[in-house]
Structure formats: structure tokens, C-alpha cells
Design an enzyme around this catalytic site. Sequence first.
Site, short mmCIF file in Angstrom:
data_model
loop_
_atom_site.label_atom_id
_atom_site.label_comp_id
_atom_site.label_asym_id
_atom_site.label_seq_id
_atom_site.Cartn_x
_atom_site.Cartn_y
_atom_site.Cartn_z
N ILE A 481 0.86 -1.19 0.00
CA ILE A 481 0.00 0.00 0.00
C ILE A 481 0.89 1.24 0.00
CG2 ILE A 481 -1.74 1.31 1.26
CD1 ILE A 481 -2.75 -1.31 2.44
N GLY A 482 1.89 1.19 0.81
CA GLY A 482 2.79 2.35 0.83
C GLY A 482 3.93 2.13 1.79
N ARG A 483 4.89 3.03 1.71
CA ARG A 483 6.04 2.92 2.61
C ARG A 483 6.16 4.19 3.40
NH1 ARG A 483 8.84 1.25 -2.00
NH2 ARG A 483 8.78 -1.00 -2.16
N GLY A 484 6.47 4.01 4.65
CA GLY A 484 6.67 5.18 5.50
C GLY A 484 8.10 5.20 6.00
N GLY A 487 8.59 1.83 8.11
CA GLY A 487 8.24 0.51 7.60
C GLY A 487 7.37 0.58 6.37
N LYS A 501 1.43 -3.85 8.70
CA LYS A 501 2.54 -2.90 8.73
C LYS A 501 3.78 -3.62 9.21
CE LYS A 501 4.01 1.64 9.78
NZ LYS A 501 3.66 3.01 9.77
N ASP A 598 2.90 11.83 16.71
CA ASP A 598 3.15 12.01 15.28
C ASP A 598 1.82 12.27 14.56
OD1 ASP A 598 4.73 12.17 13.07
OD2 ASP A 598 4.89 10.01 12.73
N1 LIG Z 1 -4.72 0.53 8.06
C1 LIG Z 1 -4.45 0.99 6.86
N2 LIG Z 1 -5.26 0.78 5.83
C2 LIG Z 1 -4.98 1.24 4.59
N3 LIG Z 1 -3.90 1.93 4.29
C3 LIG Z 1 -3.02 2.18 5.28
C4 LIG Z 1 -3.24 1.73 6.60
N4 LIG Z 1 -2.20 2.15 7.37
C5 LIG Z 1 -1.38 2.81 6.56
N5 LIG Z 1 -1.86 2.85 5.31
C6 LIG Z 1 -1.24 3.50 4.16
O1 LIG Z 1 0.05 2.95 3.98
C7 LIG Z 1 0.96 3.94 3.54
C8 LIG Z 1 2.20 3.91 4.39
O2 LIG Z 1 1.83 4.24 5.71
P1 LIG Z 1 2.88 4.55 6.84
O3 LIG Z 1 2.12 4.87 8.05
O4 LIG Z 1 3.88 3.46 6.89
O5 LIG Z 1 3.65 5.80 6.27
P2 LIG Z 1 3.20 7.29 6.08
O6 LIG Z 1 2.33 7.69 7.21
O7 LIG Z 1 2.67 7.46 4.69
O8 LIG Z 1 4.58 8.02 6.11
P3 LIG Z 1 5.43 8.47 7.34
O9 LIG Z 1 6.36 7.39 7.68
O10 LIG Z 1 6.07 9.65 6.79
O11 LIG Z 1 4.48 8.77 8.47
C9 LIG Z 1 0.21 5.25 3.58
O12 LIG Z 1 -0.16 5.55 2.27
C10 LIG Z 1 -1.00 4.97 4.40
O13 LIG Z 1 -2.08 5.75 3.95
#
Ligand SMILES: Nc1ncnc2c1ncn2[C@@H]1O[C@H](COP(=O)(O)OP(=O)(O)OP(=O)(O)O)[C@@H](O)[C@H]1O
Length: 769
Positions: A481-484, A487, A501, A598
Site C-alpha cells: 500500500i505504501g512505505r513510511g 516501515g 505494517k 506524530d
Molecule cells: N490501516 C491501513 N489501511 C490502509 N492503508 C493504510 C493503513 N495504514 C497505513 N496505510 C497507508 O500505507 C501507507 C504507508 O503508511 P505509513 O504509516 O507506513 O507511512 P506514512 O504515514 O505514509 O509516512 P510516514 O512514515 O512519513 O508517516 C500510507 O499511504 C497509508 O495511507
Amino acid sequence: MLKSQTAARPISYSQESASTNLGIIDVKTKAVQNLRDALKLTTINRLLTTSYDEDAKNIERKIFAAVYQMTKVGLMEREKREINAIWFTFVGLSAQNIRHLELCKITDFNALFAVTNLELRSLADRGRLDVETKRKLLQSTVILQNHWNALHSRTSAEDPPPGPSTPAIVTTSPQGYNRSLTANGSKMITQSNSMSFAAAPKSPKAARLVHAIPHKWHRSTKFRFSGDAVCHFCQRPLGFGFLNAWEKCRSCKWKVHTQCKSRVGDSCGLTPEHLRVLFDKLVQENNGGMWKDPQSVPGSRSMNEPAFQFPDTAIDSSSSTNSSAPSTPALPAGIATSVTTSLTAPYRSERKFLFPDTENYPAHNRLPILVISEGDHPTTTEIEQETENHLKTASMMGTVESEGTIVAVQEEVVEHQEMDHEEGPSQEAVDKFNKRADGGFTWERHAWNMSTIRGPNAQASWNEVSIAFDTIEFDKQNPIIGRGRFGEVQRGFHYGDVAVKIYNMEHVSDHSKRAEEFKLEVSAYKNTRHDNIALFLGYFMTDGKYGMVMSLSRGSQSLYTLIHVIREPLDLPTTRMIARQICQAVSYLHTKKILHKDLRSKNILLESKNKVVITDFGILSMKRLAYPKGKLGWHTSRFWANYLAPELAMALRTEFDEHESEDFPFTEASDVYAFGCVWFEMLTGLLSYEGELPHQILLKKSQGVKPVLPNIKCAQELKELLISCWSTAPHERPTLPDIIAKLTAVPKKQRVNRSPSFPVMMKSYESNF
Ligand SMILES: Nc1ncnc2c1ncn2[C@@H]1O[C@H](COP(=O)(O)OP(=O)(O)OP(=O)(O)O)[C@@H](O)[C@H]1O
């Protein structure tokens, strides 16, 4: 093309008798040390103080002297690279930017000087350097060359090298010159291949500065009062009197201090021809978007003050003073840079805003460097690759059924899991956290009920929420879905759609402690059940994989995406509703003694058209931000500084100190501050301190400068409430229950919904679901 240019260059740095000369090592060590000292001095807040002049000059002098000194003793590739990197860091490039330039063969000054302004700009574009950084890179390169020439001409007077001496300001002659570092380390302008050590003949190419018209300086003998007028070069007041120390160019009407004259160069006038060329360039290179995009148009100086004010290139028509719109059209970065000295148009400059002394910033605490380390969304290739990996793993581990269910060897999995979650966090860790739970202000991560961690039923409660990794089916087509920053989130199936996650735990160097640290992080989720908090389903710790399974937010979209990517305007009732839900969720966390730490629009997921859930709470720690170690600065997500409460900005040290950072003062009030920022985003569609660089934001926060509040159409009470969330003193901020009460109590305005007289094609907020 670049490659062949640099390859054809002569040896850049002297290698003569490098190994034989005793004391060389000393010189080198000293010089490198000198450079490092200089680098330390460049902490931005010092440069922005009133003593800027002296500091900046000292640093500059030190750097150039050191570099020049080193070129005399012969350098290895590695050393050249190091100097190059130090220089770029000084200029303000991130490690990523530097790596990019190195990949483009800009590994030393010779290579840097070998590329033209245009080439350098295009390299910067390819490396996605932001406008400000690109500007710094281009300007600093000109300065570097100027200094190099100046140093060379000084030394050539003492010890004349072969060939012509160089002017202090680099200008291009009509014939075009090849510029290179000569064998004795000095920068020279050599014509063609007449020098024995010069490169093979090259076709003439444009150098950086293309304008060489001398000014006609004139010093008046009459009494002159210059009012607020400032020197066009250094931007400081001109002063007044009979024998005032400033002069005016008869042609372009520039006024500069006499001592600044020599640094201005021959850059008089802006002819109609220059204007034509400039505007041609604007049309060709602007892509049309420059003027509209508030991010790309340099704003007022007070808003867009560069971290490092290059003394030689303070002239920038784009950096107008009092208004955010420049009096003349702002030039696109590249053009503005390439013609900085040539476009010395007679414009009226006023005193530019300089940040006041940063005495609010504790003396011990220099402004820290924030390295933006952004998460992203996967590319198609990555998704394909990931899918392939999943299929491979699946076929290795078990049979892949037609529906894609991975049937693993269950017994082994169970055994492994039992081994993994056998132990809860140690008593020591629990004590450490509980100790801080009392004061509120000193909470570190989150505190929790002892019984949930170490009590008689603790193990059972952990067991209940552990999930065997292999029982999770990952989406084979589109897993990521994505990377933060911390993780990666993957789409999966575990008795229903889930988001998994997978956490990065590399910041804990001691492998044996990773599980414990991870559990501390997960425990914040484990104990929460709220409608507006991402539902925690379980965790796993298998084969070095640490992860958490949570409910999949249906939209898989964050509030950030909605506001800043889709740019969906939110109406007031929706804004209020979302704001209330966020407050309720965070307030709930606070009652559980969990701090979000955060809270950002990226961490607020859109569950449906009238529901949001918050996520990523309790995870952020300074230890995480300090990873990878050994690099300058904190590795933060983009816009992290925008949400940071002022007291946190002030507490941020330049370096990670394990003991101090444990007490990094996250509080309920800092969550309230962050909430204010999210609310502001919803109301305005802008980030607070939008368009400003992280260090500027930190500095402003340390000085109590609040974000600019545009004309928001909402009840005055709500505006006041929003502003009070940004109070500099944490105790003056409202509590979340206060905010919820006010959000509920303030009457909603009755709106008359008139249908527009023209057809509209607007995507509605609802249409995202
Ligand atoms: N429970 C979830 N359901 C659907 N998508 C999710 C969920 N949790 C996170 N995501 C999506 O996954 C992606 C990565 O999320 P993550 O929280 O790892 O990083 P982030 O918040 O985008 O970045 P950062 O590390 O800068 O906070 C994001 O696009 C987020 O919208």
C-alpha cells in the site's frame, strides 16, 4: 556528454611529490579538520544571527583556504570525494542529493567546474533537488569558482604558474574558455589547449556568467540621506552623511557600499536583448506552472530565507522584501541563478528581512538538521517484483491453492511463534516507562497498565493477539500500500481484509532487544479500542520480521492525500466532523496514557465519507529519527517540522543523545499543537508554514512565530480556538475535551445552497468512496 567532458580534463589536484613530502599528512589532516570545523560552524541559526557577517566570512575563508591548501599536497580520490561532500553539505545538499551528483560523476571540484551552469541545473533537476537547494548549488558553485580564482591570482602573484592569471569574477570571453583546475591545484581559465597540461581542444562553451559590462561608479560629495535604502549587494543599510561609504552606478543606478563594489563584478545593466533572452527562456523552460505553484515561486525573503545566505550572491530579484510577490516577476530558479549577476536590473530594493537574533534558541542547542526521508508509494515495477517474491515464497513454503491461500506447515509456525513471544518487555523497560508516566511532561513513548505487560495475565494477553505470519495472505497483485519512514504497509487477508505494517527495527542495534522494543511500540495499539483508531488485530515477530496487523482502511487514503494530492476542498461541516473525530480519538489515547507524538494528516486515514481513523501513534521516537547513525541530522518524514510543537522544536538537539532524548518532551499539549495544524490544513488546504524549509520552520517556532492564518471562513470562536492550539506555552493550549466541547457547541451557520448558474464538474469529497 558530461562524462566525456570530465574525462578529458587534466588531473585536477596536484599529485606532485605527495608521498615524499613529510608533513603532508599533517597538512591534510589539519585541512580536513579545518573543513570539518567549518562545517560544524554552519549550523544555520548561527548564520542567521546578527553576527552572520563574521561567521559566514570566517567559514567561507576557512573552507576555501583548506581546500586550496589540500590541493597543494595531492589527494586521493576518496579525499577529493570527501571534500566535495563536505562542501555540498555546507551548501545545504542532503546526503541523497550528494549521492545523486556523485553518480553523475560530480565527485570533485574539477568535475563540478567542468559542467556548465545549464548542465548543472539539469543534473539538479534529474536529482529532484528542490528549488531552493538547486539555487544554492548553482550559486555556491559560482562562488566557489570565484574564490578559487581569487586564491589562484593571489598565489600566482607570489609563485606565478604557467598561463594567464584569472580575474576575480568569472566571466566568459566571447571565445569561450576552458576552465579547469591546473596541475598545481589552482583554478585557471585556459584558452584552448595552449597550456601543456590542459585538456584536449574543446569547442567553446558557455560558462556560468555571461555578462561583463562594467558599472560606472560614482561617489557623491553632497550630503545624502539614503533613508531605508540598502546596499544592492549586501542588503544592509547604506548609511548617510557627506562622505558616505557608498557609490552609485550611473548606468544601472545600483547603490552599493564601497567595500562591496569589488564583489559585485562587471554586471551592469539589463538591456532589452537580455530581457528578450530571459523571457524566451521563461517561456521555454517554465512549463507554464511556475507562476501558479506557490511552492515553486520564491516567496518573500522573510518566508523563504535560504539557510545559507551566500554573501556573493545576495542579489536576487526574486527575494523581494515586504511583500510575498516580487516586484519584478520572479525568475524560475535555474534562470534566476544563471543570470543572477548578469541581471542586475536597476530594481528598487528595500531592506530585506533578516531573522532577528536567535537568542530564543538555547545557546547549547544549535538548530538541528532535518534530513527528509520520505516514504512513498510503490512503483508498478516494484509491485510486480513484490508479487513475484510472494509467489516464490509461497511455493517454497507450501502449496498455493487456486484461491491463493498459502498453506504452511502449521506446527512449525506455532512452535516458532511461541518461541518469539515467550517474553514480554523486561521489568527494567517497564520501570523505565512507568517512572515517566507520573509527570506527563516526561512521558517518553507511552505508559500503560502494569498488568497488561508484566501482570499475571500478561503473557496470555500477548498470546491472544499474536498472529502467525504465514496465516496472513498477502495480496498477490498489489501487495504494497505504501512505505513510511518506519516501515512498509502491505495489503493482506486474515479472516478479512487487513493492512499489515512491517516495521523496520534497524534502529535497535542490539538484535536481542528488538523484540522487546517492538512490543513496547505495539502495546500502545494493543490496549486501544476506539471507533476512530485503526483497529489493531494482532502482531507477529517471525524470522526477523516485526509487524502489526490492523484493519484495512477502505479508502487506503489519508487525509493528506485528500487535501494535498486530490486537493478536495472540505466544507465546514465535514471539517468539523473530522476534527471532532480526531480529537476524540487522541483524547481517548491520552486517557490511556498514550501520546500520539506524530499526529499529521498522513496518519489520519479516511475510512468512509464521514469517518476517519488515526494511526501510527506511539511509534515515533528520537532513536528512530536518529537512525541511520553517523549521518548528520534527524531523518524525518517530510513536513514533520510543520507539526512539531515549539517546545519540541526548541528541545531538538543537533545530535541524538540516548539519555536526553528519552525525555524528549512530547506531551498531550504537543499533540494538541499538532491537531491545530491538521485542523488548519482541513480549513485552508495548506500546510502550516507551507513552502518553508524545515530549518526555517524550526527557527520560527523557536521564536514564537505562528503560522500565517489566511482568511478562513469560519466562526470567530473556532478561529480563536485554532490559534490557541498554537500557543507557544503548552499550558495555554486548550485540552482536547475543551476543543471537542467547543466544536460541538458553536452553532453551525445556516447556509443557503444556491445552485450555480453554470454547469460544474467538481469531484465531490463523497466521490472518493
Ligand atoms: N490501516 C491501513 N489501511 C490502509 N492503508 C493504510 C493503513 N495504514 C497505513 N496505510 C497507508 O500505507 C501507507 C504507508 O503508511 P505509513 O504509516 O507506513 O507511512 P506514512 O504515514 O505514509 O509516512 P510516514 O512514515 O512519513 O508517516 C500510507 O499511504 C497509508 O495511507
